[in-house]
Design a protein around this motif. Structure first.
Motif, PDB file in Angstrom:
ATOM      1  N   VAL A  57       0.846  -1.194   0.000  1.00  0.00           N
ATOM      2  CA  VAL A  57       0.000   0.000   0.000  1.00  0.00           C
ATOM      3  C   VAL A  57       0.882   1.246   0.000  1.00  0.00           C
ATOM      4  O   VAL A  57       2.056   1.197   0.361  1.00  0.00           O
ATOM      5  N   SER A  58       0.289   2.363  -0.391  1.00  0.00           N
ATOM      6  CA  SER A  58       0.985   3.652  -0.371  1.00  0.00           C
ATOM      7  C   SER A  58       0.088   4.701   0.259  1.00  0.00           C
ATOM      8  O   SER A  58      -1.130   4.698   0.043  1.00  0.00           O
ATOM      9  N   SER A 163      -4.865  -2.271   9.561  1.00  0.00           N
ATOM     10  CA  SER A 163      -4.849  -1.871   8.158  1.00  0.00           C
ATOM     11  C   SER A 163      -4.584  -3.047   7.224  1.00  0.00           C
ATOM     12  O   SER A 163      -5.215  -3.188   6.174  1.00  0.00           O
ATOM     13  N   TRP A 164      -3.664  -3.933   7.600  1.00  0.00           N
ATOM     14  CA  TRP A 164      -3.348  -5.079   6.731  1.00  0.00           C
ATOM     15  C   TRP A 164      -4.474  -6.115   6.749  1.00  0.00           C
ATOM     16  O   TRP A 164      -4.693  -6.801   5.763  1.00  0.00           O
ATOM     17  N   GLN A 167      -7.020  -4.711   4.418  1.00  0.00           N
ATOM     18  CA  GLN A 167      -6.549  -4.875   3.048  1.00  0.00           C
ATOM     19  C   GLN A 167      -6.752  -6.299   2.549  1.00  0.00           C
ATOM     20  O   GLN A 167      -7.229  -6.524   1.433  1.00  0.00           O
ATOM     21  N   GLN A 171      -9.047  -7.432  -0.463  1.00  0.00           N
ATOM     22  CA  GLN A 171      -8.310  -7.753  -1.684  1.00  0.00           C
ATOM     23  C   GLN A 171      -8.126  -9.239  -1.937  1.00  0.00           C
ATOM     24  O   GLN A 171      -7.940  -9.662  -3.076  1.00  0.00           O
ATOM     25  N   ARG A 239      -9.501   3.692   5.705  1.00  0.00           N
ATOM     26  CA  ARG A 239      -9.475   2.991   4.426  1.00  0.00           C
ATOM     27  C   ARG A 239     -10.852   3.041   3.777  1.00  0.00           C
ATOM     28  O   ARG A 239     -11.843   3.343   4.417  1.00  0.00           O
TER      29      ARG A 239
END
Length: 243
Positions: A57-58, A163-164, A167, A171, A239
């Motif tokens: 991620v960025s 956050s991960w 994600q 995803q 997010r």
């Protein structure tokens, strides 16, 4: 009193400070662990364990670059940075299929009589009521703080995702660009409006679900995840993107 503060701050001559610039380290706030469950909690889907998830991620910060210490310092990183790549183990865990709705939050308030000490802008679109207006019952709850979101989760024996984890739930393990695949299919998420019209119901785009069946992850409301702090600041990664 101001001059006394400034006198204390300037007691050490500037020339005595180290002239070498250093990163300001950040600390990661660990979310509290939840008790194991023997069956899926109501309203959740199972996100299975993945041993080699490619977390890539960025950040969207514009004030500088990685070498300037702009961005986030995840636990495995040596300093704050905007771009993050890390292969890691994630899951398994249960995650709510839908974001918390105004109806969910209204039921929580009725059961707990919760009210924050500082209620400025809290549930701003509820017209001063602690019961959600019927016309927004199926919309994701907004105008709540990080602390209020955490309190809601704790009451359910749950927690916010890191956050991960968010994600991976969005995803899957194939590095797709969107929860549904790699094409920007406007039928699968809210249409972007020039003027703010508020969020849409969490069930509005079932074809936009992630590989694990998590809904409403893109383009409706910001979603709280991981928190960090350093010597001067504290912040949370949001997010999902807001319309």
């Amino acid at each position: 009193s101001f001059l006394m503060v400034m006198q204390k701050m300037s007691a050490k001559p500037l020339a005595s400070f180290d002239s070498v610039w250093k990163y300001l380290p950040q600390a990661f706030v660990q979310n509290p662990a939840t008790a194991p469950v023997s069956e899926a909690p109501v309203g959740t889907v199972f996100v299975p364990r993945e041993e080699h998830f490619n977390f890539n991620v960025s950040g969207v910060e514009i004030e500088g670059t990685d070498k300037d210490g702009v961005g986030t310092q995840y636990p495995w990183e040596e300093h704050p940075q905007r771009d993050h790549k890390h292969t890691m183990e994630v899951g398994g865990f249960y995650m709510d299929k839908f974001p918390v709705t105004a109806a969910n939050y209204s039921a929580y308030l009725e059961a707990t009589s919760y009210r924050p000490l500082d209620d400025y802008h809290w549930l701003k679109n509820w017209n001063g009521s602690s019961t959600a207006p019927s016309e927004i019952a199926d919309l994701p709850v907004t105008y709540v703080s990080m602390g209020e979101a955490r309190a809601y989760c704790a009451c359910r024996g749950a927690r916010l995702p890191h956050s991960w984890e968010w994600q991976y739930a969005a995803q899957g393990s194939d590095s797709r660009l969107y929860p549904w695949g790699n094409e920007r299919d406007q039928n699968r998420f809210p249409v972007q409006h020039k003027d703010f019209l508020g969020p849409e119901p969490v069930t509005a785009h079932p074809s936009g679900d992630s590989p694990f069946g998590v809904s409403d992850l893109v383009g409706n409301v910001w979603q709280f995840t991981s928190a960090f702090f350093d010597e001067h600041n504290r912040y949370v990664i949001v997010r999902g993107g807001s319309n």
